[in-house]
Design a protein around this motif. Structure first.
Motif, PDB file in Angstrom:
ATOM      1  N   PRO A 137       0.722  -1.400  -0.043  1.00  7.12           N
ATOM      2  CA  PRO A 137       0.115  -0.078  -0.046  1.00  7.12           C
ATOM      3  C   PRO A 137       1.044   1.386   0.022  1.00  7.12           C
ATOM      4  N   SER A 138       0.376   2.303  -0.603  1.00  4.83           N
ATOM      5  CA  SER A 138       1.055   3.577  -0.519  1.00  4.83           C
ATOM      6  C   SER A 138      -0.030   4.772  -0.712  1.00  4.83           C
ATOM      7  N   ASN A 139       0.625   5.882  -0.097  1.00  2.00           N
ATOM      8  CA  ASN A 139       0.236   6.879   0.041  1.00  2.00           C
ATOM      9  C   ASN A 139       0.960   8.234  -0.587  1.00  2.00           C
ATOM     10  N   SER A 140       0.337   9.134  -1.379  1.00  5.17           N
ATOM     11  CA  SER A 140       1.145  10.122  -2.201  1.00  5.17           C
ATOM     12  C   SER A 140       0.314  11.494  -1.882  1.00  5.17           C
ATOM     13  N   ILE A 141       1.311  12.449  -2.142  1.00  2.33           N
ATOM     14  CA  ILE A 141       0.950  13.671  -2.164  1.00  2.33           C
ATOM     15  C   ILE A 141       1.412  14.555  -3.521  1.00  2.33           C
ATOM     16  N   ILE A 142       0.427  15.079  -4.270  1.00  3.65           N
ATOM     17  CA  ILE A 142       0.948  15.475  -5.574  1.00  3.65           C
ATOM     18  C   ILE A 142       0.809  17.163  -5.321  1.00  3.65           C
ATOM     19  N   PHE A 143       1.939  17.717  -5.801  1.00  7.12           N
ATOM     20  CA  PHE A 143       1.773  19.262  -5.966  1.00  7.12           C
ATOM     21  C   PHE A 143       1.701  19.634  -7.512  1.00  7.12           C
ATOM     22  N   LYS A 144       0.836  20.480  -7.665  1.00  6.93           N
ATOM     23  CA  LYS A 144       0.867  21.122  -8.939  1.00  6.93           C
ATOM     24  C   LYS A 144       1.490  22.428  -9.186  1.00  6.93           C
ATOM     25  N   GLY A 145       2.061  22.686 -10.208  1.00  9.05           N
ATOM     26  CA  GLY A 145       2.793  23.943 -10.264  1.00  9.05           C
ATOM     27  C   GLY A 145       3.983  24.060  -9.420  1.00  9.05           C
ATOM     28  N   ALA A 146       4.758  23.069  -9.551  1.00  8.27           N
ATOM     29  CA  ALA A 146       6.024  23.020  -8.630  1.00  8.27           C
ATOM     30  C   ALA A 146       6.981  22.974  -9.325  1.00  8.27           C
ATOM     31  N   THR A 147       8.252  23.659  -8.667  1.00  5.93           N
ATOM     32  CA  THR A 147       9.457  23.621  -9.711  1.00  5.93           C
ATOM     33  C   THR A 147      10.658  23.345  -8.963  1.00  5.93           C
ATOM     34  N   TYR A 163       9.361   7.506  -2.692  1.00  7.13           N
ATOM     35  CA  TYR A 163       9.672   7.929  -3.952  1.00  7.13           C
ATOM     36  C   TYR A 163       9.315   9.213  -4.166  1.00  7.13           C
ATOM     37  N   LEU A 164      10.118  10.158  -4.945  1.00  9.82           N
ATOM     38  CA  LEU A 164      10.067  11.433  -5.260  1.00  9.82           C
ATOM     39  C   LEU A 164      10.196  11.587  -6.666  1.00  9.82           C
ATOM     40  N   TYR A 165       9.291  12.088  -7.361  1.00 13.63           N
ATOM     41  CA  TYR A 165       9.560  12.209  -8.800  1.00 13.63           C
ATOM     42  C   TYR A 165       8.934  13.896  -9.136  1.00 13.63           C
ATOM     43  N   PHE A 166       9.786  14.333 -10.126  1.00  9.17           N
ATOM     44  CA  PHE A 166       9.414  15.708 -10.464  1.00  9.17           C
ATOM     45  C   PHE A 166       9.063  15.584 -12.186  1.00  9.17           C
ATOM     46  N   ASN A 167       7.830  15.819 -12.567  1.00  9.91           N
ATOM     47  CA  ASN A 167       7.732  15.933 -14.085  1.00  9.91           C
ATOM     48  C   ASN A 167       8.005  17.296 -14.542  1.00  9.91           C
ATOM     49  N   PRO A 168       9.050  17.834 -15.275  1.00  8.23           N
ATOM     50  CA  PRO A 168       9.320  19.051 -15.732  1.00  8.23           C
ATOM     51  C   PRO A 168       8.399  19.479 -16.794  1.00  8.23           C
ATOM     52  N   THR A 169       7.545  18.789 -17.521  1.00  6.83           N
ATOM     53  CA  THR A 169       6.744  19.096 -18.341  1.00  6.83           C
ATOM     54  C   THR A 169       5.362  19.555 -17.797  1.00  6.83           C
ATOM     55  N   THR A 170       4.752  18.850 -16.739  1.00  2.83           N
ATOM     56  CA  THR A 170       3.558  19.114 -16.309  1.00  2.83           C
ATOM     57  C   THR A 170       3.786  19.970 -14.907  1.00  2.83           C
ATOM     58  N   HIS A 171       5.070  20.214 -14.511  1.00  2.00           N
ATOM     59  CA  HIS A 171       5.339  20.877 -13.188  1.00  2.00           C
ATOM     60  C   HIS A 171       4.635  20.254 -11.954  1.00  2.00           C
ATOM     61  N   GLU A 172       4.521  18.889 -12.120  1.00  2.00           N
ATOM     62  CA  GLU A 172       3.862  18.251 -10.835  1.00  2.00           C
ATOM     63  C   GLU A 172       5.304  17.523 -10.164  1.00  2.00           C
ATOM     64  N   ILE A 173       4.930  17.571  -8.830  1.00  2.00           N
ATOM     65  CA  ILE A 173       5.964  17.069  -8.062  1.00  2.00           C
ATOM     66  C   ILE A 173       5.014  15.991  -7.036  1.00  2.00           C
ATOM     67  N   GLU A 174       5.741  14.592  -7.221  1.00  2.00           N
ATOM     68  CA  GLU A 174       4.767  13.587  -6.362  1.00  2.00           C
ATOM     69  C   GLU A 174       5.779  12.918  -5.500  1.00  2.00           C
ATOM     70  N   LEU A 175       5.175  13.062  -4.053  1.00  2.00           N
ATOM     71  CA  LEU A 175       5.945  12.246  -2.961  1.00  2.00           C
ATOM     72  C   LEU A 175       5.201  11.238  -2.475  1.00  2.00           C
ATOM     73  N   THR A 176       5.682   9.868  -2.615  1.00  2.00           N
ATOM     74  CA  THR A 176       5.009   8.864  -2.363  1.00  2.00           C
ATOM     75  C   THR A 176       5.544   7.932  -1.430  1.00  2.00           C
ATOM     76  N   ARG A 177       4.837   7.524  -0.164  1.00  4.29           N
ATOM     77  CA  ARG A 177       5.408   6.595   0.835  1.00  4.29           C
ATOM     78  C   ARG A 177       4.867   5.130   0.631  1.00  4.29           C
ATOM     79  N   VAL A 178       5.691   4.230   0.545  1.00  2.72           N
ATOM     80  CA  VAL A 178       5.286   2.968   0.267  1.00  2.72           C
ATOM     81  C   VAL A 178       5.456   2.176   1.415  1.00  2.72           C
ATOM     82  N   LEU A 179       4.671   1.395   1.928  1.00  2.00           N
ATOM     83  CA  LEU A 179       4.489   0.385   3.323  1.00  2.00           C
ATOM     84  C   LEU A 179       5.094  -0.789   2.722  1.00  2.00           C
ATOM     85  N   ASN A 180       6.243  -1.239   3.132  1.00  3.09           N
ATOM     86  CA  ASN A 180       6.780  -2.450   2.969  1.00  3.09           C
ATOM     87  C   ASN A 180       6.989  -3.491   4.235  1.00  3.09           C
ATOM     88  N   ASN A 181       6.193  -3.198   4.958  1.00  5.75           N
ATOM     89  CA  ASN A 181       6.014  -4.222   6.178  1.00  5.75           C
ATOM     90  C   ASN A 181       5.117  -4.926   6.470  1.00  5.75           C
TER      91      ASN A 181
END
Length: 138
Positions: A71-81, A120-138
């Motif tokens: 299972p995972s949980n993400s926060i996605i920021f729009k308009g981020a650089t 997981y941290l991902y920056f999409n330079p095209t859409t200017h979205e940044i996604e921070l995801t926490r994945v539970l591996n326990n």
């Protein structure tokens, strides 16, 4: 007088059963929500995602129940650089950026728990979205 108490009990049980059914029936799907979605925000948001710095005013959350995966949980920021504030946050939590990656996503793990929970941290330079995801591996 007895009828009112019985009616209240039946109503409470019905409402509780309906609420439980709604939670269980949607448990195999990704849930997209904001902080304004009180029930989803307070039941689905992991502490570390809830406490992540808000790097833009325009953001939303996703909860992924796993469905065969962790299972995972993400926060996605729009308009981020810039991911600097999120890098600092992960470092403060004791996570270290790994040399390996998952496609374009940075992988962050605790040095002594490489098989533990990950970010997981991902920056999409095209859409200017940044996604921070926490994945539970326990």
């Amino acid at each position: 007088m007895m009828r009112c108490g019985a009616l209240a009990s039946i109503t409470a049980l019905t409402f509780g059963g309906l609420l439980l059914w709604l939670v269980i029936s949607g448990s195999d799907k990704t849930t997209v929500y904001t902080e304004k979605d009180f029930f989803s925000y307070h039941t689905l948001t992991q502490k570390y995602i809830e406490n992540a710095p808000r790097i833009t005013d325009n953001y939303y959350f996703e909860a992924h129940p796993g469905d065969g995966y962790s299972p995972s949980n993400s926060i996605i920021f729009k308009g981020a650089t810039d991911t600097a504030a999120l890098h600092a946050y992960l470092e403060k939590l004791g996570y270290v950026k790994q040399k390996r990656s998952l496609g374009e996503k940075e992988i962050w793990a605790k040095p002594d728990q490489l098989d533990g929970d990950l970010f997981y941290l991902y920056f999409n330079p095209t859409t200017h979205e940044i996604e921070l995801t926490r994945v539970l591996n326990n």
